[in-house]
Design a protein around this motif. Structure first.
Motif, mmCIF file in Angstrom:
data_model
loop_
_atom_site.group_PDB
_atom_site.id
_atom_site.type_symbol
_atom_site.label_atom_id
_atom_site.label_comp_id
_atom_site.label_asym_id
_atom_site.label_seq_id
_atom_site.Cartn_x
_atom_site.Cartn_y
_atom_site.Cartn_z
ATOM 1 N N LEU A 165 36.122 38.912 68.078
ATOM 2 C CA LEU A 165 37.354 37.749 67.872
ATOM 3 C C LEU A 165 37.030 37.486 66.404
ATOM 4 N N ARG A 166 35.810 37.231 65.900
ATOM 5 C CA ARG A 166 35.741 36.993 64.600
ATOM 6 C C ARG A 166 36.495 37.853 63.388
ATOM 7 N N GLU A 167 36.244 38.959 63.669
ATOM 8 C CA GLU A 167 36.931 40.054 62.876
ATOM 9 C C GLU A 167 38.185 40.090 62.990
ATOM 10 N N GLU A 168 38.768 39.551 64.057
ATOM 11 C CA GLU A 168 40.404 39.298 64.136
ATOM 12 C C GLU A 168 40.732 38.077 63.567
ATOM 13 N N GLY A 169 39.993 37.329 62.960
ATOM 14 C CA GLY A 169 40.389 35.999 62.135
ATOM 15 C C GLY A 169 40.335 34.945 62.904
ATOM 16 N N ILE A 170 39.900 34.966 64.095
ATOM 17 C CA ILE A 170 39.504 33.608 64.975
ATOM 18 C C ILE A 170 38.485 32.924 64.838
ATOM 19 N N LYS A 171 38.446 31.637 64.589
ATOM 20 C CA LYS A 171 37.072 30.946 64.367
ATOM 21 C C LYS A 171 36.364 30.630 65.513
ATOM 22 N N VAL A 172 35.038 31.353 65.566
ATOM 23 C CA VAL A 172 34.364 31.353 66.898
ATOM 24 C C VAL A 172 33.053 30.557 66.442
ATOM 25 N N GLU A 173 32.763 29.484 67.090
ATOM 26 C CA GLU A 173 31.189 28.944 66.846
ATOM 27 C C GLU A 173 30.775 29.123 68.145
ATOM 28 N N SER A 174 29.368 29.365 67.979
ATOM 29 C CA SER A 174 28.517 29.467 69.164
ATOM 30 C C SER A 174 27.373 28.572 68.969
ATOM 31 N N LEU A 175 26.794 27.787 69.936
ATOM 32 C CA LEU A 175 25.780 26.909 69.580
ATOM 33 C C LEU A 175 24.546 27.610 69.745
ATOM 34 N N ALA A 176 24.239 28.747 70.252
ATOM 35 C CA ALA A 176 23.057 29.672 70.415
ATOM 36 C C ALA A 176 23.849 30.963 70.471
ATOM 37 N N ILE A 177 23.060 32.136 69.744
ATOM 38 C CA ILE A 177 23.515 33.286 69.834
ATOM 39 C C ILE A 177 22.206 34.104 70.357
ATOM 40 N N ILE A 178 22.047 34.709 71.285
ATOM 41 C CA ILE A 178 21.240 35.551 71.898
ATOM 42 C C ILE A 178 21.136 37.066 71.247
ATOM 43 N N GLU A 179 20.167 37.615 70.493
ATOM 44 C CA GLU A 179 20.364 38.784 69.983
ATOM 45 C C GLU A 179 19.530 39.911 70.986
ATOM 46 N N SER A 180 18.814 39.378 71.916
ATOM 47 C CA SER A 180 18.115 40.153 72.992
ATOM 48 C C SER A 180 17.350 39.358 73.928
ATOM 49 N N MET A 181 17.375 39.986 75.232
ATOM 50 C CA MET A 181 16.316 39.312 76.178
ATOM 51 C C MET A 181 15.479 40.497 77.080
ATOM 52 N N ASN A 182 14.553 40.231 77.451
ATOM 53 C CA ASN A 182 13.781 41.083 78.202
ATOM 54 C C ASN A 182 13.209 40.429 79.516
ATOM 55 N N ALA A 183 13.860 40.821 80.643
ATOM 56 C CA ALA A 183 13.444 40.413 81.877
ATOM 57 C C ALA A 183 12.164 40.711 82.164
ATOM 58 N N ASP A 184 11.410 41.567 81.755
ATOM 59 C CA ASP A 184 9.967 41.521 82.230
ATOM 60 C C ASP A 184 9.232 40.594 81.648
ATOM 61 N N THR A 185 9.416 40.119 80.403
ATOM 62 C CA THR A 185 8.461 39.275 79.645
ATOM 63 C C THR A 185 9.264 37.757 79.861
#
Length: 191
Positions: A165-185
């Protein structure tokens, strides 16, 4: 937003399939004091955009949208997922594929509530691949209103919906961006 990151780490639960459960404060049980801070943060990020309508999708976006709308002093409009008897007259409608539920449904908004001349901020609880936001953007375009931007409380950055969406020129603001999650830990890594 450090408050949100800390809340995710303290109260969120990570499950297989890249699922982050934050239903204890965001989208099942609502922490109103916390959501008030979310509303203030979105206002800070978008206050100069001339926004006069907040738009979201039922059901999880409604509480968030209400706190954001309160900060902007404007109405909240939410897209319905099913047509009901109380939607009279013409509607804007578009199909949206739900990644979470594995279904496609038609979202709709009464044409009375979204019009040319409106400056719209779209908000939602999660942004993953972006289908819900894209559906809402389509309704804004169909109405002739102007999109001021999109806000997500939590973005799953590894699914790249926000990046596209940002690449398309839309202003997008996220309050937290998760890069990865691990269900085991239970580990959550933020961007």
């Amino acid at each position: 937003m450090e408050l949100l990151k800390n809340k995710i780490l303290a109260e969120g639960e990570v499950y297989e399939g890249n699922i982050l459960k934050v239903d204890c404060f965001l989208n099942h049980q609502i922490d109103c004091v916390f959501l008030s801070e979310v509303g203030k943060e979105f206002h800070r990020l978008f206050k100069d955009e001339g926004i006069n309508k907040i738009l979201t999708i039922e059901a999880s976006g409604i509480a968030i949208g209400a706190f954001v709308a309160q900060e902007f002093g404007c109405p909240l409009v939410f897209a319905k997922k099913t047509k009901t008897k109380n939607i009279a007259g013409d509607v804007y409608t578009t199909p949206v594929e739900s990644f979470t539920h594995g279904t496609t449904y038609n979202i709709m908004i009464s044409q009375r509530f979204l019009n040319k001349g409106d400056r719209v901020l779209i908000v939602d609880d999660f942004l993953a691949i972006g289908n819900a936001l894209r559906g809402l953007i389509k309704l804004v375009e169909e109405s002739g209103a102007e999109l001021a931007g999109c806000g997500a409380v939590i973005e799953k950055g590894y699914q790249h919906g926000g990046d596209k969406l940002r690449e398309e020129g839309i202003k997008v603001e996220s309050l937290a961006i998760i890069e990865s999650m691990n269900a085991d830990t239970g580990e959550v890594v933020f961007r």
